[in-house]
Design a protein around this motif. Structure first.
Motif, PDB file in Angstrom:
ATOM      1  N   SER A 208       0.818  -1.217   0.000  1.00 48.40           N
ATOM      2  CA  SER A 208       0.000   0.000   0.000  1.00 48.40           C
ATOM      3  C   SER A 208       0.849   1.263   0.000  1.00 48.40           C
ATOM      4  N   GLY A 209       2.170   1.124   0.137  1.00 45.45           N
ATOM      5  CA  GLY A 209       3.035   2.302   0.092  1.00 45.45           C
ATOM      6  C   GLY A 209       3.226   2.962   1.442  1.00 45.45           C
ATOM      7  N   GLU A 210       2.710   2.328   2.492  1.00 49.44           N
ATOM      8  CA  GLU A 210       2.866   2.895   3.829  1.00 49.44           C
ATOM      9  C   GLU A 210       4.329   2.900   4.257  1.00 49.44           C
ATOM     10  N   ILE A 211       5.080   1.886   3.801  1.00 55.92           N
ATOM     11  CA  ILE A 211       6.507   1.826   4.108  1.00 55.92           C
ATOM     12  C   ILE A 211       7.299   1.693   2.804  1.00 55.92           C
ATOM     13  N   ASP A 212       8.603   2.031   2.870  1.00 58.80           N
ATOM     14  CA  ASP A 212       9.447   1.963   1.675  1.00 58.80           C
ATOM     15  C   ASP A 212      10.214   0.652   1.605  1.00 58.80           C
ATOM     16  N   ILE A 213      10.620   0.157   2.772  1.00 61.54           N
ATOM     17  CA  ILE A 213      11.320  -1.128   2.834  1.00 61.54           C
ATOM     18  C   ILE A 213      10.671  -1.945   3.935  1.00 61.54           C
ATOM     19  N   LEU A 214      10.521  -3.236   3.685  1.00 60.63           N
ATOM     20  CA  LEU A 214      10.108  -4.129   4.748  1.00 60.63           C
ATOM     21  C   LEU A 214      11.351  -4.886   5.183  1.00 60.63           C
ATOM     22  N   SER A 215      11.858  -4.563   6.373  1.00 65.80           N
ATOM     23  CA  SER A 215      13.048  -5.246   6.874  1.00 65.80           C
ATOM     24  C   SER A 215      12.658  -5.851   8.203  1.00 65.80           C
ATOM     25  N   ARG A 216      11.992  -6.991   8.116  1.00 65.73           N
ATOM     26  CA  ARG A 216      11.327  -7.530   9.309  1.00 65.73           C
ATOM     27  C   ARG A 216      11.435  -9.044   9.300  1.00 65.73           C
ATOM     28  N   ASN A 217      12.640  -9.586   9.481  1.00 66.40           N
ATOM     29  CA  ASN A 217      12.888 -11.028   9.480  1.00 66.40           C
ATOM     30  C   ASN A 217      11.863 -11.779   8.622  1.00 66.40           C
ATOM     31  N   THR A 218      11.814 -11.418   7.352  1.00 68.72           N
ATOM     32  CA  THR A 218      10.819 -11.970   6.445  1.00 68.72           C
ATOM     33  C   THR A 218      11.439 -13.030   5.543  1.00 68.72           C
ATOM     34  N   THR A 219      10.820 -14.210   5.520  1.00 63.03           N
ATOM     35  CA  THR A 219      11.359 -15.315   4.732  1.00 63.03           C
ATOM     36  C   THR A 219      11.067 -15.147   3.249  1.00 63.03           C
ATOM     37  N   TRP A 220      12.099 -15.361   2.454  1.00 62.52           N
ATOM     38  CA  TRP A 220      11.982 -15.292   1.002  1.00 62.52           C
ATOM     39  C   TRP A 220      11.431 -16.628   0.509  1.00 62.52           C
ATOM     40  N   THR A 221      10.215 -16.602  -0.010  1.00 65.96           N
ATOM     41  CA  THR A 221       9.647 -17.818  -0.602  1.00 65.96           C
ATOM     42  C   THR A 221       9.174 -17.497  -2.009  1.00 65.96           C
ATOM     43  N   MET A 222       8.931 -18.524  -2.779  1.00 68.02           N
ATOM     44  CA  MET A 222       8.520 -18.299  -4.165  1.00 68.02           C
ATOM     45  C   MET A 222       7.149 -17.632  -4.226  1.00 68.02           C
ATOM     46  N   THR A 223       6.202 -18.098  -3.397  1.00 68.95           N
ATOM     47  CA  THR A 223       4.869 -17.486  -3.422  1.00 68.95           C
ATOM     48  C   THR A 223       4.945 -15.991  -3.164  1.00 68.95           C
ATOM     49  N   ARG A 224       5.693 -15.642  -2.129  1.00 69.24           N
ATOM     50  CA  ARG A 224       5.776 -14.227  -1.776  1.00 69.24           C
ATOM     51  C   ARG A 224       6.437 -13.434  -2.887  1.00 69.24           C
ATOM     52  N   ASP A 225       7.433 -14.030  -3.517  1.00 68.41           N
ATOM     53  CA  ASP A 225       8.161 -13.318  -4.567  1.00 68.41           C
ATOM     54  C   ASP A 225       7.302 -13.138  -5.813  1.00 68.41           C
ATOM     55  N   THR A 226       6.465 -14.148  -6.109  1.00 67.03           N
ATOM     56  CA  THR A 226       5.750 -14.111  -7.380  1.00 67.03           C
ATOM     57  C   THR A 226       4.297 -13.667  -7.263  1.00 67.03           C
ATOM     58  N   GLN A 227       3.652 -13.934  -6.131  1.00 63.72           N
ATOM     59  CA  GLN A 227       2.215 -13.643  -6.064  1.00 63.72           C
ATOM     60  C   GLN A 227       1.862 -12.363  -5.334  1.00 63.72           C
ATOM     61  N   LEU A 228       2.741 -11.877  -4.487  1.00 63.33           N
ATOM     62  CA  LEU A 228       2.357 -10.746  -3.646  1.00 63.33           C
ATOM     63  C   LEU A 228       2.718  -9.395  -4.262  1.00 63.33           C
TER      64      LEU A 228
END
Lengths: 401, 338
Positions: free
Chosen positions: B92-112
């Motif tokens: 939504s543009g509320e933040i510029d970077i998400l740096s929050r111990n977030t796991t890199w997965t294919m779904t997140r990379d491709t669908q979100l």
């Protein structure tokens, strides 16, 4: 034909122009929101659609009524099942919360008007404390109070030996397992309930006509209880009971209540239900008190002078009139309670916001569709509650003379 | 008329607000700070101290980006986010970077509609149990009650693990990590599962941390890293290379303590490129040429950040393990700056 400038002074023309402008502004706003959303979605490489509902969901959900009814099974259940489970669990806690809050709220409201100092003060303290503390805090308080006060998973407080017990993982009760013919028992139960109501109205009519009283309430209870029991035994006891199994030997991890035996009511549910009931009851108590105080004192005095006892006066004279004042604000409280149930996400009760707009949303990322689906559920619940209460309100009004 | 003009003004304001979507770098420059999405308090990764200053290796990454963009590592504002809010807040543009111990997965990379700009911590999901339970392996956990967070990969991983091993379990999923810890501490669950770094961090919050132990099984790969919105390659590059600069600096032996000496003394061509006296690497990113110099002098290299926040001398006591440089037996490897 008048000149165009005179239109400014024409009230009708002026209001028409403004109405058209307002509609245009609304249409433009909606169009702008929609197109902006589509552009932004396209920029992020996302599409709209409900295809995700048939995908299988890969996560476990805490065992509740919803998972039991939907026979939730990781690996075969879909996101649509998750949605329905969320709806069932939200409905369950909202419905039971409304029932609990109504009973407790009416009791507290009447207690606040008691002549007995202790009872009156107790109700006053209850109302003032409970309604002035934020619900989320109360939720945490009850949850951790429940957790801390119960024995741990390896122990239990037995309520009925071998049949019911409670510990930190939940309240365990016998679970009914319907066999062939159980449906007939269910139908018989409904028939007996209808019969009990019919007896009630018959007794009322008879009392109006002849003045003779009939213990309709106890008769009704007896018919429902003994009638159902009779059918149950005639049908050859078609309901098996699954009793909770508690083990206190063997490896430590295996001790405690065993999964799959009996019915478990999780502490998260108990805490949410307690918090919603106690919080909303405080508001309902005030509404009830206001409703009763709105009835002129003369009504009570007239009733007493006819020799009607105080309890009966309250039940037959005051409450029916007070209901007209009570019901509209009561409806708002019911709606609030339903919506407040979404706070349950904070303490792991798997309702709609938690599992569908939380866990599932994070897996599939369809924010617009999923939040929309969630809003529809709350809107529907609220509109149904309001419709029912409006119907009830209209009915109470007709009783007035 | 008054009402109508209010409505028109409102619509116009909304329209104006929506335009700010395209160039994150220009947006960030215009507002003067980087808006960084962090956790609600995970020691070592992103956690506020008693004065409200955020610290952690995820926080250091945001500070590095701010140093690269503004030359000031403090030009960051933090938005604490729950696991389930985080992606929505980013898209939504509320933040510029998400740096929050977030796991890199294919779904997140491709669908979100998001992009992962790298990995700043290689983690894996683990399980913590009370020592008194007498359990030595996750395979003994049939029938356990398990506490975790909603909206994370941990829910999926633990479900997969138990299914694969034919074990039953019950999952109690909370919205916030603090409630998970409190419920586990109260005995609601036999097992607390999350990333192993998270276990080390949350363990410090338990009443008796020593009465609990982490089981040896690592049931998933959890590459944690910063996330940005898809479709803004320039910003993506800035975040990716800020992280790469920190890793490269460690490999080249450049630290916040010695980087100032580099400016005066003889330096290798690689060092000259790094601190921006040779080449125009900063300009290619849309930044000043001394961007990497600013990062290292103000935030430090990866090793400094690691040791300060999660290393053996912190309460988390996490060894470098796979997070050591590739040249030192780990898998940390950054593309060269050239």
């Amino acid at each position: 034909m008048s000149r165009p400038s005179s239109l400014i002074y024409d009230r009708q023309a002026r209001s028409l122009v403004f109405q058209v402008l307002l509609i245009l502004a609304l249409v433009f706003g909606a169009w702008w929101l929609g197109s902006n959303t589509l552009v932004n979605l396209a920029a992020q490489g996302k599409t709209l659609g409900f295809g995700f509902l048939t995908q299988t969901s890969g996560f476990q959900i805490n065992a509740t009524l919803g998972t039991w009814l939907m026979e939730y099974n990781v690996g075969s259940s879909t996101y649509l099942d998750v949605y329905v489970i969320g709806i069932i669990n939200t409905f369950l806690v909202a419905a039971l919360g409304i029932i609990g809050a109504t009973i407790l709220g009416f009791t507290m409201g009447i207690m606040r008007l008691s002549k007995n100092f202790v009872i009156r003060s107790f109700a006053t303290v209850y109302v003032e404390v409970l309604r002035n503390i934020p619900l989320l805090l109360q939720l945490f308080f009850w949850y951790f109070a429940v957790l801390r006060s119960l024995p741990n998973r390896r122990g239990q407080i037995e309520i009925f030996e071998g049949a019911a017990g409670i510990n930190i993982t939940g309240l365990y009760l016998p679970a009914p397992l319907p066999q062939d013919g159980a449906g007939i028992v269910g139908v018989a139960f409904i028939v007996f309930v209808i019969a009990a109501f019919w007896i009630g109205s018959w007794a009322k009519k008879r009392q109006y006509e002849t003045g003779q009283r009939f213990p309709a309430f106890w008769a009704g209870v007896a018919i429902i209880f003994f009638g159902t029991a009779l059918v149950y035994f005639v049908m050859g006891q078609p309901i098996d009971w699954s009793f909770p199994v508690f083990k206190d030997t063997g490896p430590l991890l295996r001790r405690g209540f065993q999964i799959g035996n009996g019915m478990a009511i999780i502490p998260e549910f108990i805490a949410v239900w307690l918090a919603l009931t106690l919080y909303t009851a405080a508001f309902i108590a005030e509404i009830v008190r206001a409703g009763i105080l709105a009835i002129a004192k003369g009504q009570t005095e007239a009733s007493y002078s006819l020799g009607i006892r105080p309890g009966t006066t309250l039940r037959l004279v005051i409450i029916p009139q007070a209901l007209r004042v009570i019901i509209p604000p009561l409806t708002s409280q019911y709606l609030n309670l339903t919506k407040n149930s979404s706070l349950a996400v904070a303490i792991a009760y798997p309702e709609l916001v938690s599992i569908f707009a939380g866990t599932a949303l994070n897996q599939v990322g369809k924010e617009i569709e999923m939040i929309g689906m969630m809003m529809i559920v709350y809107l529907t619940f609220s509109l149904l509650t309001a419709a029912f209460m409006n119907w009830f309100n209209a009915r109470v009004k007709l009783v007035e003379r | 008329m008054k009402k109508l003009s209010l409505i028109v003004a409102g619509v116009a304001a909304l329209a104006a607000a929506s335009v700010a979507q395209a160039g994150t770098l220009e947006d960030v420059r215009a507002k003067g700070f980087v808006q960084c999405g962090v956790s609600q308090g995970l020691p070592g990764f992103s956690n506020p101290d008693d004065q409200g200053n955020w610290a952690g290796i995820d926080v250091d990454l945001c500070r590095a980006v701010a140093a690269a963009v503004f030359g000031d590592a403090n030009a960051v504002k933090y938005t604490p986010l729950s696991a389930k809010q985080r992606f929505t807040a980013l898209s939504s543009g509320e933040i510029d970077i998400l740096s929050r111990n977030t796991t890199w997965t294919m779904t997140r990379d491709t669908q979100l509609g998001l992009n992962f700009a790298g990995v700043n911590y290689y983690d894996g999901q683990g399980m913590m149990v009370p020592t008194a339970l007498g359990v030595n392996s996750a395979t003994e956990l049939d029938g356990a009650n398990i506490c975790t967070n909603t909206g994370t990969t941990t829910e999926l991983n633990i479900t997969d693990y138990f299914r694969a091993n034919g074990m039953s379990f019950n999952l109690v999923a909370f919205e916030k990590a603090d409630e998970v810890v409190a419920a586990y501490d109260a005995g609601r669950c036999d097992v607390y599962t999350t990333d192993r770094s998270g276990l080390a961090a949350q363990r410090t919050k338990l009443t008796n941390p020593d009465d609990h132990k982490v089981l040896p099984e690592i049931i998933s790969k959890e590459p944690l890293g910063p996330v940005v919105r898809q479709g803004d390659d320039q910003w993506f590059n800035i975040v990716r290379w800020s992280l790469n600069a920190m890793i490269n600096a460690e490999e080249m032996g450049i630290t916040s303590a010695n980087i100032n000496k580099l400016t005066y003394n003889d330096k290798t061509p690689a060092e000259a490129r790094f601190i921006g006296t040779e080449g125009k690497f900063g300009e290619e990113l849309g930044l000043a040429n001394d961007w990497a110099y600013k990062i290292i002098s103000q935030v430090g290299n990866y090793a400094e950040s690691y040791d300060r926040n999660v290393g053996p001398n912190t309460p988390l006591k996490l060894d470098r393990g796979v997070n050591a440089l590739w040249s030192q037996g780990g898998i940390l490897y950054a593309a060269p700056i050239r």
